[in-house]
Design a protein around this motif. Structure first.
Motif, PDB file in Angstrom:
ATOM      1  N   ALA A  89      29.786  22.059 -23.289  1.00 15.21           N
ATOM      2  CA  ALA A  89      30.124  23.297 -23.996  1.00 15.21           C
ATOM      3  C   ALA A  89      31.601  23.320 -24.395  1.00 15.21           C
ATOM      4  CB  ALA A  89      29.801  24.514 -23.119  1.00 15.21           C
ATOM      5  N   ALA A  90      32.426  22.637 -23.609  1.00 14.12           N
ATOM      6  CA  ALA A  90      33.855  22.586 -23.901  1.00 14.12           C
ATOM      7  C   ALA A  90      34.202  21.451 -24.867  1.00 14.12           C
ATOM      8  CB  ALA A  90      34.641  22.413 -22.605  1.00 14.12           C
ATOM      9  N   GLY A  91      33.188  20.687 -25.258  1.00 16.93           N
ATOM     10  CA  GLY A  91      33.421  19.602 -26.199  1.00 16.93           C
ATOM     11  C   GLY A  91      33.957  18.325 -25.573  1.00 16.93           C
ATOM     12  N   VAL A  92      33.776  18.199 -24.255  1.00 20.11           N
ATOM     13  CA  VAL A  92      34.237  17.010 -23.541  1.00 20.11           C
ATOM     14  C   VAL A  92      33.134  15.951 -23.575  1.00 20.11           C
ATOM     15  CG1 VAL A  92      34.937  16.117 -21.274  1.00 20.11           C
ATOM     16  CG2 VAL A  92      35.701  18.372 -22.020  1.00 20.11           C
ATOM     17  N   GLU A  93      33.514  14.716 -23.863  1.00 13.37           N
ATOM     18  CA  GLU A  93      32.556  13.615 -23.798  1.00 13.37           C
ATOM     19  C   GLU A  93      32.304  13.323 -22.324  1.00 13.37           C
ATOM     20  OE1 GLU A  93      32.233   8.976 -25.088  1.00 13.37           O
ATOM     21  OE2 GLU A  93      33.447  10.310 -26.335  1.00 13.37           O
ATOM     22  N   VAL A  94      31.072  13.513 -21.890  1.00 17.13           N
ATOM     23  CA  VAL A  94      30.727  13.450 -20.469  1.00 17.13           C
ATOM     24  C   VAL A  94      30.526  12.005 -20.018  1.00 17.13           C
ATOM     25  CG1 VAL A  94      29.070  14.179 -18.713  1.00 17.13           C
ATOM     26  CG2 VAL A  94      29.679  15.733 -20.582  1.00 17.13           C
ATOM     27  N   ASP A  95      31.171  11.660 -18.932  1.00 16.96           N
ATOM     28  CA  ASP A  95      30.994  10.370 -18.278  1.00 16.96           C
ATOM     29  C   ASP A  95      30.093  10.629 -17.071  1.00 16.96           C
ATOM     30  OD1 ASP A  95      31.244   8.180 -16.496  1.00 16.96           O
ATOM     31  OD2 ASP A  95      33.241   7.709 -17.248  1.00 16.96           O
ATOM     32  N   GLU A  96      28.863  10.162 -17.149  1.00 13.26           N
ATOM     33  CA  GLU A  96      27.876  10.448 -16.099  1.00 13.26           C
ATOM     34  C   GLU A  96      28.331   9.949 -14.720  1.00 13.26           C
ATOM     35  OE1 GLU A  96      25.215  12.376 -16.254  1.00 13.26           O
ATOM     36  OE2 GLU A  96      25.614  12.764 -18.362  1.00 13.26           O
ATOM     37  N   ALA A  97      29.000   8.813 -14.680  1.00 16.08           N
ATOM     38  CA  ALA A  97      29.471   8.284 -13.394  1.00 16.08           C
ATOM     39  C   ALA A  97      30.498   9.224 -12.767  1.00 16.08           C
ATOM     40  CB  ALA A  97      30.066   6.892 -13.585  1.00 16.08           C
ATOM     41  N   ARG A  98      31.355   9.797 -13.584  1.00 17.06           N
ATOM     42  CA  ARG A  98      32.360  10.736 -13.063  1.00 17.06           C
ATOM     43  C   ARG A  98      31.709  12.024 -12.573  1.00 17.06           C
ATOM     44  NH1 ARG A  98      37.975   9.928 -16.247  1.00 17.06           N
ATOM     45  NH2 ARG A  98      37.812   7.687 -16.340  1.00 17.06           N
ATOM     46  N   VAL A  99      30.701  12.485 -13.306  1.00 19.31           N
ATOM     47  CA  VAL A  99      29.987  13.690 -12.873  1.00 19.31           C
ATOM     48  C   VAL A  99      29.332  13.440 -11.525  1.00 19.31           C
ATOM     49  CG1 VAL A  99      28.063  15.246 -13.382  1.00 19.31           C
ATOM     50  CG2 VAL A  99      29.619  14.558 -15.215  1.00 19.31           C
ATOM     51  N   LYS A 100      28.644  12.312 -11.381  1.00 17.75           N
ATOM     52  CA  LYS A 100      27.978  11.975 -10.120  1.00 17.75           C
ATOM     53  C   LYS A 100      28.991  11.867  -8.980  1.00 17.75           C
ATOM     54  CE  LYS A 100      24.008   9.442 -11.956  1.00 17.75           C
ATOM     55  NZ  LYS A 100      22.951  10.245 -11.388  1.00 17.75           N
ATOM     56  N   ALA A 101      30.124  11.216  -9.254  1.00 19.53           N
ATOM     57  CA  ALA A 101      31.146  11.052  -8.223  1.00 19.53           C
ATOM     58  C   ALA A 101      31.725  12.390  -7.790  1.00 19.53           C
ATOM     59  CB  ALA A 101      32.255  10.135  -8.735  1.00 19.53           C
ATOM     60  N   LEU A 102      31.983  13.258  -8.740  1.00 17.91           N
ATOM     61  CA  LEU A 102      32.541  14.575  -8.432  1.00 17.91           C
ATOM     62  C   LEU A 102      31.584  15.389  -7.570  1.00 17.91           C
ATOM     63  CD1 LEU A 102      34.719  16.823  -8.944  1.00 17.91           C
ATOM     64  CD2 LEU A 102      33.223  17.571 -10.787  1.00 17.91           C
ATOM     65  N   VAL A 103      30.346  15.474  -8.003  1.00 20.78           N
ATOM     66  CA  VAL A 103      29.361  16.274  -7.271  1.00 20.78           C
ATOM     67  C   VAL A 103      29.160  15.708  -5.866  1.00 20.78           C
ATOM     68  CG1 VAL A 103      26.948  17.012  -7.227  1.00 20.78           C
ATOM     69  CG2 VAL A 103      28.253  17.137  -9.360  1.00 20.78           C
ATOM     70  N   ALA A 104      29.091  14.397  -5.750  1.00 20.52           N
ATOM     71  CA  ALA A 104      28.929  13.777  -4.427  1.00 20.52           C
ATOM     72  C   ALA A 104      30.138  14.062  -3.540  1.00 20.52           C
ATOM     73  CB  ALA A 104      28.721  12.275  -4.578  1.00 20.52           C
ATOM     74  N   ALA A 105      31.339  13.981  -4.106  1.00 20.91           N
ATOM     75  CA  ALA A 105      32.561  14.216  -3.331  1.00 20.91           C
ATOM     76  C   ALA A 105      32.665  15.663  -2.869  1.00 20.91           C
ATOM     77  CB  ALA A 105      33.782  13.842  -4.163  1.00 20.91           C
ATOM     78  N   LEU A 106      32.198  16.589  -3.688  1.00 26.63           N
ATOM     79  CA  LEU A 106      32.316  18.016  -3.347  1.00 26.63           C
ATOM     80  C   LEU A 106      31.228  18.503  -2.404  1.00 26.63           C
ATOM     81  CD1 LEU A 106      33.422  19.548  -6.750  1.00 26.63           C
ATOM     82  CD2 LEU A 106      34.815  19.125  -4.716  1.00 26.63           C
ATOM     83  N   ARG A 107      30.199  17.707  -2.204  1.00 26.62           N
ATOM     84  CA  ARG A 107      29.091  18.119  -1.333  1.00 26.62           C
ATOM     85  C   ARG A 107      29.564  18.519   0.059  1.00 26.62           C
ATOM     86  NH1 ARG A 107      25.541  14.027  -3.182  1.00 26.62           N
ATOM     87  NH2 ARG A 107      24.649  15.185  -4.887  1.00 26.62           N
ATOM     88  N   GLU A 108      30.549  17.819   0.574  1.00 20.01           N
ATOM     89  CA  GLU A 108      31.022  18.056   1.942  1.00 20.01           C
ATOM     90  C   GLU A 108      32.301  18.881   1.995  1.00 20.01           C
ATOM     91  OE1 GLU A 108      29.177  17.101   4.540  1.00 20.01           O
ATOM     92  OE2 GLU A 108      27.736  16.340   3.069  1.00 20.01           O
ATOM     93  N   VAL A 109      32.722  19.440   0.867  1.00 16.97           N
ATOM     94  CA  VAL A 109      33.995  20.163   0.808  1.00 16.97           C
ATOM     95  C   VAL A 109      33.758  21.671   0.824  1.00 16.97           C
ATOM     96  CG1 VAL A 109      36.013  20.637  -0.635  1.00 16.97           C
ATOM     97  CG2 VAL A 109      35.128  18.310  -0.461  1.00 16.97           C
ATOM     98  N   ASP A 110      34.514  22.364   1.673  1.00 14.53           N
ATOM     99  CA  ASP A 110      34.530  23.822   1.656  1.00 14.53           C
ATOM    100  C   ASP A 110      35.596  24.208   0.631  1.00 14.53           C
ATOM    101  OD1 ASP A 110      35.070  26.534   2.035  1.00 14.53           O
ATOM    102  OD2 ASP A 110      34.861  26.407   4.210  1.00 14.53           O
ATOM    103  N   ILE A 111      35.168  24.558  -0.563  1.00 14.93           N
ATOM    104  CA  ILE A 111      36.095  24.786  -1.663  1.00 14.93           C
ATOM    105  C   ILE A 111      37.045  25.942  -1.365  1.00 14.93           C
ATOM    106  CG2 ILE A 111      36.286  25.436  -4.104  1.00 14.93           C
ATOM    107  CD1 ILE A 111      33.754  23.782  -4.586  1.00 14.93           C
ATOM    108  N   GLU A 112      36.555  26.990  -0.772  1.00 12.62           N
ATOM    109  CA  GLU A 112      37.433  28.127  -0.425  1.00 12.62           C
ATOM    110  C   GLU A 112      38.546  27.679   0.509  1.00 12.62           C
ATOM    111  OE1 GLU A 112      37.827  31.323  -1.446  1.00 12.62           O
ATOM    112  OE2 GLU A 112      36.390  30.732  -2.975  1.00 12.62           O
ATOM    113  N   GLU A 113      38.206  26.884   1.503  1.00 16.67           N
ATOM    114  CA  GLU A 113      39.209  26.394   2.453  1.00 16.67           C
ATOM    115  C   GLU A 113      40.204  25.460   1.752  1.00 16.67           C
ATOM    116  OE1 GLU A 113      41.317  26.382   5.770  1.00 16.67           O
ATOM    117  OE2 GLU A 113      39.525  27.579   5.482  1.00 16.67           O
ATOM    118  N   ALA A 114      39.710  24.626   0.859  1.00 12.81           N
ATOM    119  CA  ALA A 114      40.596  23.718   0.117  1.00 12.81           C
ATOM    120  C   ALA A 114      41.577  24.502  -0.755  1.00 12.81           C
ATOM    121  CB  ALA A 114      39.768  22.762  -0.734  1.00 12.81           C
TER     122      ALA A 114
END
Length: 66
Positions: free
Chosen positions: A31-56
């Motif tokens: 929606a923002a017009g960014v060319e999506v890199d699927e590997a980066r999306v997968k890496a981000l989501v996997a990395a954030l799975r164990e992160v408490d974003i509020e605490e970070a």
């Protein structure tokens, strides 16, 4: 390396109370017009799975400026 727009997409989802999934991150980036890199999306989501974003966010806000 994850680009900042990927992190912003995840923060937007977090603040909206939406789950951070590959599909939702992809939709925001597209929606923002960014060319999506699927590997980066997968890496981000996997990395954030164990992160408490509020605490970070609290920890980052409390860190002294350099």
């Amino acid at each position: 390396m994850v680009l900042v727009e990927y992190v912003y997409a995840s923060l937007l989802l977090h603040y909206a109370g939406k789950p951070i999934t590959e599909e939702s991150v992809r939709k925001i980036l597209e929606a923002a017009g960014v060319e999506v890199d699927e590997a980066r999306v997968k890496a981000l989501v996997a990395a954030l799975r164990e992160v408490d974003i509020e605490e970070a966010i609290k920890t980052a806000a409390a860190a002294p400026a350099v």
